[in-house]
Design a protein around this motif. Structure first.
Motif, PDB file in Angstrom:
ATOM      1  N   GLU A  72       0.817  -1.215   0.000  1.00 38.69           N
ATOM      2  CA  GLU A  72       0.000   0.000   0.000  1.00 38.69           C
ATOM      3  C   GLU A  72       0.853   1.269   0.000  1.00 38.69           C
ATOM      4  O   GLU A  72       0.366   2.349  -0.321  1.00 38.69           O
ATOM      5  CB  GLU A  72      -0.949   0.014   1.211  1.00 38.69           C
ATOM      6  N   ALA A  73       2.119   1.144   0.387  1.00 40.53           N
ATOM      7  CA  ALA A  73       3.004   2.314   0.431  1.00 40.53           C
ATOM      8  C   ALA A  73       3.378   2.724  -0.987  1.00 40.53           C
ATOM      9  O   ALA A  73       3.727   1.884  -1.822  1.00 40.53           O
ATOM     10  CB  ALA A  73       4.259   1.996   1.245  1.00 40.53           C
ATOM     11  N   LYS A  74       3.293   4.019  -1.257  1.00 39.35           N
ATOM     12  CA  LYS A  74       3.603   4.542  -2.586  1.00 39.35           C
ATOM     13  C   LYS A  74       5.074   4.315  -2.924  1.00 39.35           C
ATOM     14  O   LYS A  74       5.957   4.517  -2.087  1.00 39.35           O
ATOM     15  CB  LYS A  74       3.281   6.039  -2.639  1.00 39.35           C
ATOM     16  N   VAL A  75       5.326   3.914  -4.158  1.00 41.51           N
ATOM     17  CA  VAL A  75       6.689   3.859  -4.679  1.00 41.51           C
ATOM     18  C   VAL A  75       6.935   5.208  -5.341  1.00 41.51           C
ATOM     19  O   VAL A  75       6.231   5.588  -6.272  1.00 41.51           O
ATOM     20  CB  VAL A  75       6.865   2.714  -5.702  1.00 41.51           C
ATOM     21  N   GLY A  76       7.893   5.921  -4.858  1.00 46.38           N
ATOM     22  CA  GLY A  76       8.163   7.255  -5.393  1.00 46.38           C
ATOM     23  C   GLY A  76       7.897   8.316  -4.352  1.00 46.38           C
ATOM     24  O   GLY A  76       7.513   8.024  -3.214  1.00 46.38           O
ATOM     25  N   PHE A  77       8.120   9.554  -4.740  1.00 48.20           N
ATOM     26  CA  PHE A  77       7.933  10.659  -3.813  1.00 48.20           C
ATOM     27  C   PHE A  77       6.465  10.825  -3.463  1.00 48.20           C
ATOM     28  O   PHE A  77       5.607  10.843  -4.340  1.00 48.20           O
ATOM     29  CB  PHE A  77       8.458  11.963  -4.415  1.00 48.20           C
ATOM     30  N   LYS A  78       6.194  10.949  -2.168  1.00 52.56           N
ATOM     31  CA  LYS A  78       4.837  11.241  -1.704  1.00 52.56           C
ATOM     32  C   LYS A  78       4.521  12.704  -1.989  1.00 52.56           C
ATOM     33  O   LYS A  78       3.394  13.046  -2.325  1.00 52.56           O
ATOM     34  CB  LYS A  78       4.706  10.969  -0.204  1.00 52.56           C
ATOM     35  N   ASN A  79       5.500  13.571  -1.827  1.00 56.31           N
ATOM     36  CA  ASN A  79       5.356  14.987  -2.140  1.00 56.31           C
ATOM     37  C   ASN A  79       6.731  15.594  -2.311  1.00 56.31           C
ATOM     38  O   ASN A  79       7.731  15.047  -1.837  1.00 56.31           O
ATOM     39  CB  ASN A  79       4.545  15.723  -1.061  1.00 56.31           C
ATOM     40  N   ILE A  80       6.749  16.699  -3.022  1.00 51.96           N
ATOM     41  CA  ILE A  80       7.986  17.436  -3.271  1.00 51.96           C
ATOM     42  C   ILE A  80       7.707  18.902  -2.971  1.00 51.96           C
ATOM     43  O   ILE A  80       6.668  19.436  -3.355  1.00 51.96           O
ATOM     44  CB  ILE A  80       8.465  17.264  -4.736  1.00 51.96           C
ATOM     45  N   ARG A  81       8.653  19.533  -2.290  1.00 50.27           N
ATOM     46  CA  ARG A  81       8.551  20.959  -1.979  1.00 50.27           C
ATOM     47  C   ARG A  81       9.692  21.687  -2.692  1.00 50.27           C
ATOM     48  O   ARG A  81      10.853  21.322  -2.531  1.00 50.27           O
ATOM     49  CB  ARG A  81       8.635  21.179  -0.464  1.00 50.27           C
ATOM     50  N   LEU A  82       9.343  22.703  -3.474  1.00 53.96           N
ATOM     51  CA  LEU A  82      10.317  23.517  -4.187  1.00 53.96           C
ATOM     52  C   LEU A  82      10.292  24.904  -3.565  1.00 53.96           C
ATOM     53  O   LEU A  82       9.238  25.526  -3.465  1.00 53.96           O
ATOM     54  CB  LEU A  82       9.956  23.581  -5.679  1.00 53.96           C
ATOM     55  N   ASN A  83      11.456  25.382  -3.133  1.00 56.87           N
ATOM     56  CA  ASN A  83      11.535  26.647  -2.420  1.00 56.87           C
ATOM     57  C   ASN A  83      12.582  27.544  -3.064  1.00 56.87           C
ATOM     58  O   ASN A  83      13.684  27.095  -3.365  1.00 56.87           O
ATOM     59  CB  ASN A  83      11.890  26.375  -0.951  1.00 56.87           C
ATOM     60  N   PHE A  84      12.212  28.797  -3.264  1.00 58.36           N
ATOM     61  CA  PHE A  84      13.136  29.809  -3.768  1.00 58.36           C
ATOM     62  C   PHE A  84      13.360  30.840  -2.670  1.00 58.36           C
ATOM     63  O   PHE A  84      12.403  31.278  -2.030  1.00 58.36           O
ATOM     64  CB  PHE A  84      12.547  30.536  -4.986  1.00 58.36           C
ATOM     65  N   GLN A  85      14.594  31.209  -2.448  1.00 59.50           N
ATOM     66  CA  GLN A  85      14.941  32.303  -1.540  1.00 59.50           C
ATOM     67  C   GLN A  85      15.633  33.356  -2.396  1.00 59.50           C
ATOM     68  O   GLN A  85      16.693  33.087  -2.967  1.00 59.50           O
ATOM     69  CB  GLN A  85      15.863  31.815  -0.435  1.00 59.50           C
ATOM     70  N   LEU A  86      14.998  34.518  -2.518  1.00 55.65           N
ATOM     71  CA  LEU A  86      15.505  35.548  -3.421  1.00 55.65           C
ATOM     72  C   LEU A  86      15.897  36.803  -2.664  1.00 55.65           C
ATOM     73  O   LEU A  86      15.237  37.196  -1.704  1.00 55.65           O
ATOM     74  CB  LEU A  86      14.444  35.912  -4.458  1.00 55.65           C
ATOM     75  N   SER A  87      16.931  37.449  -3.149  1.00 52.15           N
ATOM     76  CA  SER A  87      17.325  38.757  -2.668  1.00 52.15           C
ATOM     77  C   SER A  87      16.737  39.769  -3.649  1.00 52.15           C
ATOM     78  O   SER A  87      17.261  39.950  -4.748  1.00 52.15           O
ATOM     79  CB  SER A  87      18.848  38.855  -2.618  1.00 52.15           C
ATOM     80  N   THR A  88      15.618  40.382  -3.241  1.00 54.96           N
ATOM     81  CA  THR A  88      14.915  41.291  -4.140  1.00 54.96           C
ATOM     82  C   THR A  88      14.119  42.323  -3.348  1.00 54.96           C
ATOM     83  O   THR A  88      13.743  42.071  -2.195  1.00 54.96           O
ATOM     84  CB  THR A  88      13.968  40.522  -5.081  1.00 54.96           C
ATOM     85  N   SER A  89      13.881  43.448  -3.989  1.00 48.78           N
ATOM     86  CA  SER A  89      13.025  44.481  -3.400  1.00 48.78           C
ATOM     87  C   SER A  89      11.712  44.591  -4.176  1.00 48.78           C
ATOM     88  O   SER A  89      10.945  45.524  -3.963  1.00 48.78           O
ATOM     89  CB  SER A  89      13.754  45.832  -3.407  1.00 48.78           C
ATOM     90  N   GLU A  90      11.459  43.638  -5.052  1.00 44.63           N
ATOM     91  CA  GLU A  90      10.247  43.664  -5.877  1.00 44.63           C
ATOM     92  C   GLU A  90       8.989  43.495  -5.024  1.00 44.63           C
ATOM     93  O   GLU A  90       9.037  42.927  -3.930  1.00 44.63           O
ATOM     94  CB  GLU A  90      10.303  42.548  -6.926  1.00 44.63           C
ATOM     95  N   SER A  91       7.855  43.929  -5.568  1.00 48.99           N
ATOM     96  CA  SER A  91       6.574  43.829  -4.872  1.00 48.99           C
ATOM     97  C   SER A  91       6.079  42.381  -4.848  1.00 48.99           C
ATOM     98  O   SER A  91       6.519  41.547  -5.649  1.00 48.99           O
ATOM     99  CB  SER A  91       5.523  44.696  -5.568  1.00 48.99           C
ATOM    100  N   LYS A  92       5.154  42.103  -3.946  1.00 51.59           N
ATOM    101  CA  LYS A  92       4.576  40.761  -3.840  1.00 51.59           C
ATOM    102  C   LYS A  92       3.927  40.350  -5.159  1.00 51.59           C
ATOM    103  O   LYS A  92       4.048  39.196  -5.577  1.00 51.59           O
ATOM    104  CB  LYS A  92       3.561  40.691  -2.700  1.00 51.59           C
ATOM    105  N   ASP A  93       3.261  41.272  -5.840  1.00 56.88           N
ATOM    106  CA  ASP A  93       2.631  40.948  -7.128  1.00 56.88           C
ATOM    107  C   ASP A  93       3.659  40.501  -8.156  1.00 56.88           C
ATOM    108  O   ASP A  93       3.430  39.541  -8.892  1.00 56.88           O
ATOM    109  CB  ASP A  93       1.839  42.143  -7.660  1.00 56.88           C
ATOM    110  N   ARG A  94       4.781  41.200  -8.213  1.00 59.26           N
ATOM    111  CA  ARG A  94       5.835  40.834  -9.171  1.00 59.26           C
ATOM    112  C   ARG A  94       6.478  39.497  -8.776  1.00 59.26           C
ATOM    113  O   ARG A  94       6.798  38.688  -9.639  1.00 59.26           O
ATOM    114  CB  ARG A  94       6.901  41.932  -9.246  1.00 59.26           C
TER     115      ARG A  94
END
Length: 168
Positions: free
Chosen positions: A115-137
């Protein structure tokens, strides 16, 4: 690279693909040599990578785990895509980092629990950026990165995959 430079490089390529869509269909390939023990040497075109079992399945940890390689491909593709999109948008970014994490239940791949899944159950992709851009951008940058990242889109879609064995 500036947005104008990227657009200048990509404009004739895009036009060629608009005129003849068949030219845009490219087959990428990877190959490897099944090695001694339980390993496979993969030719990346830049270096040889030897993949083997993860320590959670009996490996020594001396070889690359294919799950790690998948996450590394996602990080590489997402990082390049984000950079290209940021360039095209003239997004102010001084630098950043990309991280991917995925959860595996090794009972699946070892056949301990059917019953256990073969493969990733979930994947998390995270970006850490150095920026002064707005949340919309920033939100637009993420949305376009997700949309145009080949590895990301392959993982989130139901891509057809066929496996076969040929006798040598």
């Amino acid at each position: 690279m500036k947005a104008a430079e990227l657009k200048k490089i990509q404009a004739p390529i895009k036009e060629k693909y608009r005129k003849n869509s068949d030219e845009a269909l490219i087959t990428l390939m990877a190959s490897g040599e099944i090695g001694k023990g339980i390993s496979c040497k993969v030719d990346t075109g830049k270096a040889m990578v030897e993949a083997g079992l993860h320590p959670a399945t009996g490996g020594t940890g001396m070889q690359s785990c294919s799950g790690d390689l998948l996450l590394e491909a996602l990080v590489a593709c997402a990082g390049v895509t984000l950079s290209a999109v940021a360039t095209a948008l003239e997004f102010d970014m001084a630098g950043g980092r990309v991280k991917a994490e995925g959860d595996l239940d090794f009972r699946g791949t070892l056949g301990v629990d059917k019953e256990a899944k073969v493969g990733f159950k979930n994947i998390r992709l995270n970006f850490q950026l150095s920026t002064s851009e707005s949340k919309d951008r920033i939100d637009k940058l993420l949305k376009l990165t997700e949309r145009y990242c080949v590895v990301y889109q392959t993982l989130v879609s139901s891509t057809d995959l066929v496996a076969e064995i040929e006798i040598m």
